[in-house]
Enzyme design. Structure first.
Site, short mmCIF file in Angstrom:
data_model
loop_
_atom_site.label_atom_id
_atom_site.label_comp_id
_atom_site.label_asym_id
_atom_site.label_seq_id
_atom_site.Cartn_x
_atom_site.Cartn_y
_atom_site.Cartn_z
N HIS A 98 -21.71 16.72 11.44
CA HIS A 98 -23.15 17.49 11.24
C HIS A 98 -22.90 18.55 12.53
O HIS A 98 -23.97 18.70 13.26
CB HIS A 98 -24.04 16.71 11.34
N HIS B 136 -30.47 14.40 18.56
CA HIS B 136 -29.80 14.81 19.84
C HIS B 136 -30.81 15.27 21.01
O HIS B 136 -30.71 16.30 21.22
CB HIS B 136 -28.84 16.00 19.50
N HIS C 256 -14.78 13.47 18.52
CA HIS C 256 -15.19 14.49 19.28
C HIS C 256 -15.73 14.08 20.83
O HIS C 256 -16.30 12.84 20.69
CB HIS C 256 -16.07 15.70 18.61
N GLU D 112 -20.98 8.62 17.18
CA GLU D 112 -21.77 8.74 15.91
C GLU D 112 -21.16 8.06 14.45
O GLU D 112 -22.15 7.92 13.56
CB GLU D 112 -21.79 10.35 15.66
C1 DHB Z 1 -20.90 19.37 18.32
C2 DHB Z 1 -20.90 18.42 17.54
C3 DHB Z 1 -21.90 17.57 17.15
O1 DHB Z 1 -21.87 16.27 16.41
C4 DHB Z 1 -23.11 17.74 18.04
O2 DHB Z 1 -24.05 16.88 17.80
C5 DHB Z 1 -23.08 18.63 19.03
C6 DHB Z 1 -21.99 19.36 19.12
C7 DHB Z 1 -19.79 20.42 18.76
O3 DHB Z 1 -18.60 20.00 18.29
O4 DHB Z 1 -19.95 21.43 19.25
FE FE Z 2 -23.74 15.00 16.77
#
Ligand code: DHB
Ligand code: FE
Length: 437
Positions: free
Chosen positions: A155, A202, A336, A383
């Site tokens: 997301h 977030h 990530h 996540e």
């Molecule tokens: C990014 C990915 C995420 O899941 C998020 O909540 C905020 C930023 C990103 O890859 O920039």
């Molecule tokens: Fe996220």
């Protein structure tokens, strides 16, 4: 399974549940407004004018003007909220409680001095209890809601920005959006009535004042949040307060300690998956029940806890007596890391093994500890635990049906993230849910 509300039969007693809370929402919020001296002063100066400022029903307004707490409770008021109103009028809790009993203030005080009201004659009468169970049995629904499938997707906010700014044909973004063409088609052909959308807020609706682990959205609508770049230009989100209240009742009875939230803005965690799955629309073609999981501040819930919650969620949905089609979505992930010198970490091999296992053996995968997510998939890869809620809600988990992989997509990168996406269609055996009590 029908939900036990025998508590409604306790004589002389109103249990404040989600149904009462929805009915008395503005009445109780009006009471809360009396927690400042300035508002109390305004209220006492011109009661009717103050009440007009609140969207109360005539019956609620009249109950307050009549000082009739029983009537206020019948209209959804709760005593702890109403006590703010009573305090404004100079009443003690004993005066308030006594006023509902038909006794004089003095007699009530005397009764309390003599040991309080006797339990004798104040239990549920046997005939009432039996009649209640008989009626519940008779009403047991032949029709009920179904989990028709699960959608899993990352997301990333940059995906939303690229979509909103019409940069969809740029090669960088086209490679992402192409992975969702099949998905949009599948949604058109399999449109549910409601999406139960699992995501994490977030640091948007929830800051450090309150850190709930699981939040169930029980409101009628949710605006798209402003996360600092202005709100996304997407339609508002329509909730399903009735189904949400039913799910709350069912899950909390199964010992999941939820936080119920009636008003909150929803961030990219919720709106980006909607754009990916439904594209540009005037209004979202489904109702959405938002479900937030804390993955921001540790301790965060385990994969196993989320998996069990998903299993309980299916029981909750299937005990709802309307023939609604419900999809459960799990969002966030895949690998990530958005912070520190290790930012940008991607572990393609781990992600794909994880996707394989999510389809094949989710119960085993759910046992993977937090540390492995952080180490192998990056700090924000945690996540992924949210996906277990959607996975747990499918029929193969308890052997009452099968699942079918309709689509799988994996791509690096979107901003800092590996994009993972999976659609699992749920095929419960026809007799299974109907025969399950
Ligand atoms: C990014 C990915 C995420 O899941 C998020 O909540 C905020 C930023 C990103 O890859 O920039
Ligand atoms: Fe996220």
């Amino acid at each position: 399974m029908s939900l036990d509300k025998t508590y409604k039969k306790v004589p002389g007693t109103t249990i404040f549940d989600a149904e009462q809370s929805a009915k008395g929402y503005h009445l109780n919020q009006f009471c809360m407004s009396l927690m400042t001296a300035a508002n109390r002063e305004r209220y006492l100066a011109d009661e009717r004018a103050y009440l007009q400022e609140w969207p109360l029903t005539d019956a609620q307004r009249q109950a307050l003007l009549d000082r009739d707490l029983n009537a206020a409770m019948a209209e959804g008021g709760n005593i702890y909220f109403l006590s703010k109103w009573g305090a404004t009028l100079g009443l003690s809790f004993q005066q308030m409680a006594g006023s509902m009993t038909g006794m004089s203030e003095e007699d009530y005080r005397d009764m309390m001095l003599h040991g309080g009201r006797s339990i004798e004659g104040n239990r549920i009468a046997d005939q009432v209890r039996e009649a209640h169970y008989a009626a519940e049995g008779a009403q047991r629904p032949a029709e009920h809601a179904w989990v028709t499938g699960a959608v899993f997707t990352s997301h990333v906010p940059a995906i939303g920005a690229a979509w909103d700014q019409h940069r969809r044909e740029e090669p960088y973004w086209k490679a992402v959006f192409d992975g969702y063409e099949v998905s949009k088609q599948w949604e058109r052909e399999n449109l549910p009535d409601v999406v139960f959308l699992v995501y994490n807020d977030h640091a948007t609706a929830f800051d450090l004042t309150v850190i709930p682990t699981f939040v169930l959205g029980t409101g009628a609508s949710y605006p798209a949040a402003d996360e600092g770049y202005g709100p996304r230009p997407v339609p508002g989100i329509e909730g399903d307060p009735d189904l949400a209240a039913h799910i709350a009742h069912s899950l909390i009875r199964e010992d999941f300690d939820l936080t119920l939230v009636n008003e909150m803005a929803v961030d990219h965690g919720l709106t980006v998956p909607l754009s990916l799955m439904f594209g540009d629309v005037e209004r979202w073609p489904v109702k959405v029940i938002p479900f937030h999981v804390n993955v921001v501040q540790y301790p965060v819930p385990s994969g196993e806890r989320c998996f069990r919650l998903g299993q309980a969620l299916r029981r909750a949905i299937e005990s709802y007596d309307r023939p609604l089609r419900v999809q459960v979505w799990g969002t966030g992930g895949m690998s990530h890391q958005l912070q520190g010198p290790r930012a940008g970490l991607i572990n393609e091999e781990w992600d794909n093994r994880w996707l394989d296992a999510l389809v094949r053996d989710p119960a085993d995968l759910a046992r993977v500890p937090h540390l492995e997510y952080v180490e192998e998939a990056g700090s924000e890869g945690i996540e992924l635990v949210m996906w277990f809620i959607a996975r747990g809600a499918l029929a193969d988990v308890d052997g009452s049906g099968t699942v079918e992989v309709k689509h799988r997509f994996y791509h690096v990168p979107a901003s800092n993230t590996a994009v993972g996406h999976l659609i699992l269609e749920n095929h419960p055996r026809a007799e299974a849910p109907a025969g399950k009590e």
